[in-house]
Design a protein around this motif. Structure first.
Motif, PDB file in Angstrom:
ATOM      1  N   LEU A  37      39.952  37.913  44.590  1.00 46.11           N
ATOM      2  CA  LEU A  37      40.117  39.250  45.153  1.00 46.11           C
ATOM      3  C   LEU A  37      41.102  40.022  44.292  1.00 46.11           C
ATOM      4  O   LEU A  37      42.209  39.569  44.040  1.00 46.11           O
ATOM      5  CB  LEU A  37      40.643  39.149  46.589  1.00 46.11           C
ATOM      6  CG  LEU A  37      40.886  40.438  47.332  1.00 46.11           C
ATOM      7  CD1 LEU A  37      39.601  41.219  47.510  1.00 46.11           C
ATOM      8  CD2 LEU A  37      41.515  40.139  48.686  1.00 46.11           C
ATOM      9  N   SER A  38      40.676  41.195  43.804  1.00 46.98           N
ATOM     10  CA  SER A  38      41.519  41.952  42.885  1.00 46.98           C
ATOM     11  C   SER A  38      41.337  43.457  43.075  1.00 46.98           C
ATOM     12  O   SER A  38      40.284  43.918  43.494  1.00 46.98           O
ATOM     13  CB  SER A  38      41.149  41.582  41.446  1.00 46.98           C
ATOM     14  OG  SER A  38      41.909  42.330  40.528  1.00 46.98           O
ATOM     15  N   SER A  39      42.373  44.180  42.702  1.00 46.41           N
ATOM     16  CA  SER A  39      42.291  45.641  42.700  1.00 46.41           C
ATOM     17  C   SER A  39      42.212  46.172  41.271  1.00 46.41           C
ATOM     18  O   SER A  39      42.261  47.372  41.052  1.00 46.41           O
ATOM     19  CB  SER A  39      43.506  46.243  43.412  1.00 46.41           C
ATOM     20  OG  SER A  39      44.689  45.843  42.760  1.00 46.41           O
TER      21      SER A  39
ATOM     22  N   LEU B 214      35.739  39.828  43.950  1.00 44.59           N
ATOM     23  CA  LEU B 214      35.663  40.851  44.991  1.00 44.59           C
ATOM     24  C   LEU B 214      36.714  41.919  44.736  1.00 44.59           C
ATOM     25  O   LEU B 214      37.794  41.634  44.224  1.00 44.59           O
ATOM     26  CB  LEU B 214      35.908  40.215  46.362  1.00 44.59           C
ATOM     27  CG  LEU B 214      34.957  39.075  46.724  1.00 44.59           C
ATOM     28  CD1 LEU B 214      35.502  38.276  47.886  1.00 44.59           C
ATOM     29  CD2 LEU B 214      33.595  39.626  47.041  1.00 44.59           C
ATOM     30  N   SER B 215      36.401  43.139  45.108  1.00 49.47           N
ATOM     31  CA  SER B 215      37.322  44.259  44.927  1.00 49.47           C
ATOM     32  C   SER B 215      38.025  44.605  46.227  1.00 49.47           C
ATOM     33  O   SER B 215      37.439  44.512  47.302  1.00 49.47           O
ATOM     34  CB  SER B 215      36.562  45.485  44.428  1.00 49.47           C
ATOM     35  OG  SER B 215      36.004  45.232  43.169  1.00 49.47           O
ATOM     36  N   LYS B 216      39.277  45.003  46.095  1.00 53.89           N
ATOM     37  CA  LYS B 216      40.035  45.501  47.245  1.00 53.89           C
ATOM     38  C   LYS B 216      39.690  46.962  47.460  1.00 53.89           C
ATOM     39  O   LYS B 216      39.460  47.669  46.489  1.00 53.89           O
ATOM     40  CB  LYS B 216      41.533  45.370  46.997  1.00 53.89           C
ATOM     41  CG  LYS B 216      42.020  43.959  46.928  1.00 53.89           C
ATOM     42  CD  LYS B 216      43.517  43.962  46.644  1.00 53.89           C
ATOM     43  CE  LYS B 216      44.051  42.560  46.469  1.00 53.89           C
ATOM     44  NZ  LYS B 216      45.480  42.550  46.160  1.00 53.89           N
ATOM     45  N   PRO B 217      39.653  47.444  48.670  1.00 57.16           N
ATOM     46  CA  PRO B 217      39.813  46.697  49.910  1.00 57.16           C
ATOM     47  C   PRO B 217      38.564  45.876  50.202  1.00 57.16           C
ATOM     48  O   PRO B 217      37.445  46.268  49.859  1.00 57.16           O
ATOM     49  CB  PRO B 217      40.031  47.781  50.964  1.00 57.16           C
ATOM     50  CG  PRO B 217      39.306  48.967  50.431  1.00 57.16           C
ATOM     51  CD  PRO B 217      39.422  48.870  48.923  1.00 57.16           C
ATOM     52  N   LEU B 218      38.762  44.751  50.845  1.00 57.46           N
ATOM     53  CA  LEU B 218      37.677  43.819  51.131  1.00 57.46           C
ATOM     54  C   LEU B 218      37.161  44.013  52.556  1.00 57.46           C
ATOM     55  O   LEU B 218      37.908  43.816  53.508  1.00 57.46           O
ATOM     56  CB  LEU B 218      38.166  42.383  50.967  1.00 57.46           C
ATOM     57  CG  LEU B 218      37.187  41.299  51.353  1.00 57.46           C
ATOM     58  CD1 LEU B 218      35.988  41.314  50.414  1.00 57.46           C
ATOM     59  CD2 LEU B 218      37.851  39.945  51.319  1.00 57.46           C
TER      60      LEU B 218
END
Length: 67
Positions: free
Chosen positions: A26-28, A48-52
Motif C-alpha cells: 500500500l503506497s501513496s 495498492l494506492s492510498k486511499p484504500l
C-alpha cells in the motif's frame, strides 16, 4: 523501515515461512520508479494506492466471500 526495506528483510526468510504469504503493498507514491520496482518484485502480489477502499481490499483477500 519502509516497504522496500521490508521486502529486502523478507527475502532473507526461509521459503517455508514465505510459501503461504501474500504481500499487498500500500503506497501513496506517484514516483514511476517506485511503482515499477514494487510491481516487479516477485513477492508483491499487488500494489495498492492510498486511499484504500476497504471493500476492494476485502474482495482481493477473500475473493470467494461476499462482503
Amino acid at each position: 523501515m519502509d516497504g522496500f526495506e521490508f521486502l529486502l528483510a523478507y527475502e532473507m526468510l526461509s521459503e517455508e515461512l514465505k510459501k503461504e504469504t501474500q504481500i499487498f503493498m500500500l503506497s501513496s507514491t506517484l514516483d514511476p520508479n517506485d511503482i515499477t520496482r514494487a510491481k516487479k518484485n516477485k513477492y508483491v502480489k499487488t500494489l495498492l494506492s492510498k486511499p484504500l477502499p476497504i471493500k476492494k481490499f476485502g474482495e482481493m483477500i477473500y475473493p470467494h466471500c461476499s462482503l
